[in-house]
Motif scaffolding. Structure first.
Motif, short mmCIF file in Angstrom:
data_model
loop_
_atom_site.label_atom_id
_atom_site.label_comp_id
_atom_site.label_asym_id
_atom_site.label_seq_id
_atom_site.Cartn_x
_atom_site.Cartn_y
_atom_site.Cartn_z
N ALA A 61 2.51 7.19 -3.74
CA ALA A 61 1.09 6.59 -4.56
C ALA A 61 0.80 7.54 -5.63
O ALA A 61 0.15 6.96 -6.53
CB ALA A 61 -0.07 6.86 -3.39
N ARG A 62 1.27 8.68 -5.71
CA ARG A 62 0.92 9.52 -6.82
C ARG A 62 1.89 9.19 -7.94
O ARG A 62 1.25 9.44 -9.07
CB ARG A 62 0.86 10.99 -6.57
N THR A 75 0.79 -1.26 -0.11
CA THR A 75 -0.18 0.07 -0.04
C THR A 75 1.04 1.16 0.08
O THR A 75 1.82 1.37 0.99
CB THR A 75 -0.94 -0.20 1.26
N LEU A 76 0.61 2.02 -1.22
CA LEU A 76 1.62 3.17 -1.12
C LEU A 76 0.85 4.43 -0.87
O LEU A 76 -0.46 4.67 -0.91
CB LEU A 76 1.99 3.34 -2.66
N THR A 87 -4.46 7.53 -1.71
CA THR A 87 -4.02 9.06 -1.73
C THR A 87 -4.81 9.62 -0.84
O THR A 87 -4.86 11.06 -0.72
CB THR A 87 -4.37 9.33 -3.23
N THR A 88 -5.59 9.22 0.06
CA THR A 88 -6.37 9.90 1.01
C THR A 88 -5.72 10.19 2.34
O THR A 88 -5.93 11.09 2.83
CB THR A 88 -7.77 9.32 1.39
N GLU A 89 -5.05 9.09 2.66
CA GLU A 89 -3.98 9.17 4.05
C GLU A 89 -3.17 10.52 3.98
O GLU A 89 -2.17 10.44 3.09
CB GLU A 89 -3.79 7.74 4.51
#
Lengths: 222, 293
Positions: A52-53, A46-47, A98-100
């Motif tokens: 993540a982006r 989990t990135l 991308t929410t955390e």
């Protein structure tokens, strides 16, 4: 001020394109791999944050998977790590979170299971120039860079365990460079991270495992 | 043998009557918990990786992951071979080599971060361009690497070499300062002149922002490596002519760090400002990652 090696400036030798997003990613995964059986069965990454982006454009996913097969930062097999992992029968997947936002910009969680059935969830952070640290093991906050010979002792938070472990190390002529203990809660599971100048042998580890409060040990391979 | 500032380094050089490269090498042997053979072998390996990365794109096509760069070194080489270059042989070679390393890097090839991957083209470009034109030995180039390492370690200690922390001036600026010092020592300059060349380079690249298009290490990173290499050669030429730096290296390092801290978030590798935020930069990002609105 800590010593900066000339090879931290002229280096690392690495597969591009980014010291933080490629070399750092490979190092994080390799550090976690060094704690497990060398044969990994499945892994989920989990990135977070910048990982993540932008992970696809930096080969972060390939580097993470390569590190999980033991590849070093300058191993060109990183480029083909998806194909190699498939051939090896390793199950792998990626999620971009991308929410955390309450995380270091280059963070990854790795849920790992090796062929012996041992499962572990490890969080790693790439902190720049290829330098990395592990900051969580199975949800417990830790701090670990893998630069030294290292042993992780998972034990019950109980009086005398640390004294017992350090006595054994001293009898085995292991000089402790750093010793850190982290626990979930009082009387719960604790993680003792020992970093030493000397190699820690399997016999030493076996002696430590005889302590009834020691649940597990992980000798970090070089 | 260890040093925290340029002044301390110069003092050791004078006391021991040795160049910066040798002080840095001895320091590594003593404090890096290693022996001379291991240190020398490791540095030779770094030089070989660099040599491969400056030449590889001239003989085979390498494709970047983002697709924004590839083939630039070859275009420049073609022009050089045709005798059309307007830059002279050393600078033209340096431009070619700097582009080549960034092509290798962007295609997931092997490079030496010096000090970072995004700035990895500058130092090898300067070293190998000078080797080609002045028949320098590999031993001389290895000395250049240690000298560059000394300057880089001072910048890491007293400022930053991270674009995310202090902009491109800290990343390619540092790489160029390192290369300038290396070139100065390799071409016969004194330790003082090496640090003067580093200082001039930083002042010439002061304020440069980090604004990678689509957040990738491709553009404008590649041409900025060319600019870094030419800055390094310029400064080395200036000090070798006997010209002093206006501001000492230690003060220039502090100034660079202060400017870096003053750069807004958008201009520190977030891909939210500068080249990345231009209409063209945004369009390229959409093309690569999709999800445009």
């Amino acid at each position: 001020m800590a010593f900066i090696s000339v090879f931290e400036v002229i280096g690392p030798n690495m597969v591009g394109p980014s010291s933080s997003h490629t070399a750092g990613a490979a190092s994080i995964a390799r550090l976690a791999w060094r704690m497990m059986n060398p044969k990994i069965k499945r892994v989920h990454f989990t990135l977070y944050g910048s990982f993540a982006r932008t992970y696809q454009g930096h080969g972060t996913d390939r580097a993470l998977l390569g590190g999980m097969m033991g590849f070093e930062t300058d191993d060109v097999r990183i480029r083909d790590s998806f194909e190699i992992a498939e051939k090896e029968g390793i199950e792998f997947s990626f999620t971009a979170n991308t929410t955390e936002t309450d995380v270091h910009p280059n963070t990854v969680d790795m849920e790992i299971e090796d062929v012996t059935g041992r499962k572990m969830t490890v969080r790693g952070e790439s902190v720049g120039g290829g330098k990395v640290r592990l900051t969580r093991i199975d949800g417990v906050k830790v701090l670990f860079t893998g630069e030294y010979h290292s042993l992780i002792v998972v034990h019950k938070d109980h009086p005398g365990v640390i004294a017992n472990v350090t006595t054994i190390l001293s009898k085995c002529h292991v000089n402790i460079a750093y010793l850190r203990v982290y626990r979930e809660n009082k009387g719960g599971i604790a993680y003792m991270i020992i970093e030493s100048d000397e190699e820690i042998t399997l016999e030493t580890v076996e002696a430590i495992e005889k302590n009834p409060f020691v649940k597990d040990t992980m000798l970090i391979r070089r | 043998m260890d040093f925290n500032t340029a002044e301390e380094l110069l003092e050791i050089c004078e006391k021991e009557n040795k160049p910066i490269s040798e002080i840095m090498r001895l320091r590594e042997i003593i404090y890096g918990e290693s022996d001379a053979d291991t240190v020398d072998a490791k540095m030779k390996k770094s030089l070989e990786i660099m040599r491969n990365s400056v030449h590889k794109p001239l003989t085979e096509v390498v494709r970047s992951i983002g697709g924004m760069i590839g083939g630039e070194a070859n275009k420049l080489e073609k022009r050089r071979v045709e005798g059309k270059s307007i830059c002279g042989s050393v600078l033209t070679k340096a431009l070619i080599y700097s582009q080549a390393v960034l092509e290798v890097n962007a295609s997931m090839g092997v490079i030496v971060a010096a000090p970072t991957a995004g700035s990895a083209g500058v130092l090898p470009a300067v070293l190998f361009a000078l080797q080609d034109e002045f028949d320098l030995s590999d031993e001389t180039l290895l000395k250049g690497l240690f000298t560059a390492g000394a300057v880089g370690s001072l910048l890491m200690k007293n400022a930053s070499v991270s674009g995310a922390e202090a902009g491109c001036q800290a990343e390619i600026g540092s790489a160029a300062a390192m290369a300038a010092a290396a070139a100065t020592e390799m071409m016969g300059g004194s330790p003082e002149q090496c640090l003067d060349a580093a200082s001039i380079t930083i002042s010439n690249m002061l304020g440069l922002v980090c604004d990678p298009i689509a957040g990738l290490v491709e553009m404008p990173c590649q041409t900025r490596n060319a600019s870094g290499a030419s800055n390094a050669l310029t400064s080395a030429e200036i000090v070798l002519a006997g010209i002093k730096a206006a501001v000492p290296f230690t003060e220039m390092t502090a100034a660079m760090y202060r400017v870096g801290k003053e750069l807004p978030y958008e201009l520190r590798e977030t891909a939210l400002g500068g080249c990345a935020a231009t209409p063209t930069g945004c369009a390229l990002k959409c093309k690569i990652f999709g999800g445009c609105n």
